[in-house]
Design an enzyme around this catalytic site. Structure first.
Site, PDB file in Angstrom:
ATOM      1  N   ARG A 161       0.819  -1.203   0.000  1.00  0.00           N
ATOM      2  CA  ARG A 161       0.000   0.000   0.000  1.00  0.00           C
ATOM      3  C   ARG A 161       0.858   1.262   0.000  1.00  0.00           C
ATOM      4  O   ARG A 161       2.019   1.246   0.412  1.00  0.00           O
ATOM      5  CB  ARG A 161      -0.923   0.003   1.219  1.00  0.00           C
ATOM      6  N   HIS A 162       0.252   2.350  -0.460  1.00  0.00           N
ATOM      7  CA  HIS A 162       0.905   3.652  -0.460  1.00  0.00           C
ATOM      8  C   HIS A 162       0.370   4.453   0.722  1.00  0.00           C
ATOM      9  O   HIS A 162      -0.841   4.464   0.969  1.00  0.00           O
ATOM     10  CB  HIS A 162       0.611   4.391  -1.771  1.00  0.00           C
TER      11      HIS A 162
END
Length: 390
Positions: A242-243
Site C-alpha cells: 500500500r501507499h
C-alpha cells in the site's frame, strides 16, 4: 559515430556493485574503463554464483562489467604502476574503506599533485568521517538507513528489497557526480584528453573529488518517506504493497491472480469506478477526494476487491488500460523482459556471446554502445604496458 564520453580514460579501482555499475554506465557511453583487480581472484563478484554464464563466470559479475578492460595489480607491490595509470586518467573510481587508498599512496591529495584535472570519485558506506569504520554492505545500509522499516507487511519484520537497491542508487549518484565534475572541468579549461596522447593537455580544467555514500544516497532515494520525516516529523512504517498517501494504489485480487492498480488522482479513480461498473463509489462522499479515500481505505479496498473478483487479471488489464487507468499484473522477470520486448524497448543485447541487459539511456546522437564483453581477469596487461610505456 563518436560516443558521448569517447576519449575519457577511467581508472576503476572499485569492486562488487555500486562502483562497477557506475563505471559500466560510463563505459556504455564511450569511456575507456580500465578495471583494476586483485591478482588471482579479482573482483569478489567473479565468485558470487550460481548462476553462472558463459565460461563459468558468475552472472553477478557479468551484469556490471561489460565494455571494460581488466588488469591485475597488487596495489602494494605495483603502486607505481597504479599511480602512473591515475596520472593518465580523466576519472578514478574507488570504493575501498576510507583511508585505504591514502595508505597506499593513491589518495586524492597525492594523485591530484600528479594529475590536477583528475576527477576522483570515492564511494563509501557511511562517509569518510565518523562512519568510516562501518562496513559498506547494501544489506546493512538497507537496515540502518530505514529502507527495511518501510518494506514488508505491517507489524512484520523488516524486509529488504529484492535487489541490492542501495548499491544501484549509489552507483547512479556516483555517475551523476562524475559527469557534473567533468562538466566543471570543461568550463575551467579546454576539456578532456586524447587517450593515446602524452602528458597533460594545455589548459586542462580543474579536477575535484566526488564523494557519495550508501547511507546518504538511500536517504535521498527514500524521497516521500524521507520528506515526511524531514518536513513533518512523521516516521513512516511498513504498509505492505500500500501507499501511505494515495488510495487506490496497491495490489488487488481478481478472479485468478493479483493486479496492481495505481489511481493517483480523482479523475483516474472515477475512470476505475466506471470501468468496474461501480460509478456509485465515485459519487460516494466518503471517496470523493484522495484524502477522503486514504481515511476510508479499508472500506473502499473491500468494495474494489469484490468488483475485481468478477473477472481475471488479464481481462481487467485490457479494460482498465483502455480506460487510461494505470495497472498491471505482477510479472516475473521472464514476463517483464517479454513485455519490454513487445513494447519495442529492446531490453537485452548480446556482447561477445554474453547476454546483457541493455543500457536504458536513449541518446539520439550519441547512443550507448556495446563494444566488449565483461573481461577475463587481467586480460589487458599488454594494453596497459602499451599505454604507460616502459
Amino acid at each position: 559515430m563518436t560516443a558521448a564520453l569517447s576519449g575519457l580514460l577511467v581508472a576503476d579501482f572499485s569492486r562488487v556493485l555500486a562502483g562497477p555499475y557506475a563505471t559500466m554506465l560510463l563505459a556504455d557511453l564511450g569511456a575507456d574503463v580500465v578495471k583494476v583487480e586483485r591478482p588471482g581472484s579479482g573482483d569478489d563478484t567473479r565468485a558470487w554464483g550460481p548462476p553462472y554464464g558463459p565460461g563459468g563466470e558468475a552472472t553477478y559479475f557479468l551484469g556490471v562489467n561489460r565494455n571494460k578492460r581488466s588488469i591485475a595489480l597488487d596495489l602494494r607491490a605495483d603502486v607505481e604502476v597504479a599511480r602512473a595509470l591515475a596520472a593518465r586518467a580523466d576519472v578514478l573510481v574507488e570504493n575501498f574503506r576510507p583511508g585505504t587508498m591514502e595508505r597506499l599512496g593513491l589518495g586524492y591529495d597525492a594523485l591530484r599533485e600528479l594529475n590536477p584535472g583528475l576527477i576522483y570519485c570515492s564511494i563509501t558506506g557511511f562517509g569518510s568521517g565518523a562512519g568510516a569504520g562501518l562496513p559498506g554492505y547494501d544489506l546493512i545500509a538497507q537496515a540502518v538507513g530505514g529502507l527495511m522499516s518501510v518494506t514488508g507487511e505491517p507489524g512484520g519484520p523488516g524486509t529488504k528489497a529484492g535487489v541490492a537497491l542501495v548499491d544501484v542508487i549509489t552507483g547512479l549518484h556516483a555517475a551523476l557526480g562524475i559527469l557534473a565534475a567533468l562538466h566543471h572541468r570543461d568550463r575551467t579549461g579546454q576539456g578532456g584528453r586524447v587517450l593515446d596522447g602524452g602528458g597533460q593537455p594545455p589548459g586542462r580544467g580543474e579536477g575535484q573529488r566526488v564523494e557519495v555514500s550508501l547511507l546518504s544516497s538511500l536517504l535521498s532515494a527514500l524521497t516521500n518517506h524521507s520528506s515526511a520525516y524531514a518536513a513533518a516529523g512523521v516516521v513512516p512504517r511498513a504498509m505492505g504493497n500500500r501507499h501511505p498517501s494515495i488510495v487506490p494504489y496497491e495490489v488487488f485480487e481478481t478472479a485468478d491472480r493479483p493486479l496492481v492498480i495505481a489511481a493517483g488522482n480523482d479523475r483516474l479513480f472515477q475512470a476505475l469506478c466506471a470501468t468496474l461498473g461501480r460509478e456509485d463509489l465515485a459519487r460516494d462522499t466518503r471517496y470523493a477526494t484522495n484524502a477522503a479515500r486514504v481515511a476510508a481505505r479499508e472500506a473502499l479496498v473491500a468494495e474494489l476487491n469484490a468488483a475485481l473478483g468478477e473477472r481475471p487479471a488479464d481481462e481487467w488489464f485490457e479494460l482498465l488500460t483502455a480506460a487510461g487507468v494505470p495497472c498491471g499484473p505482477i510479472n516475473d522477470l521472464a514476463a517483464a523482459f517479454a513485455l519490454a520486448e513487445d513494447l519495442g524497448l529492446e531490453p537485452a543485447v548480446e556482447v561477445g556471446g554474453v547476454g546483457q541487459v541493455a543500457n536504458p539511456i536513449r541518446l539520439s546522437a550519441t547512443p550507448p554502445s556495446y563494444r566488449r564483453p565483461p573481461p577475463a581477469l587481467g586480460e589487458d596487461q599488454g594494453w596497459l604496458r602499451e599505454i604507460l610505456g616502459p
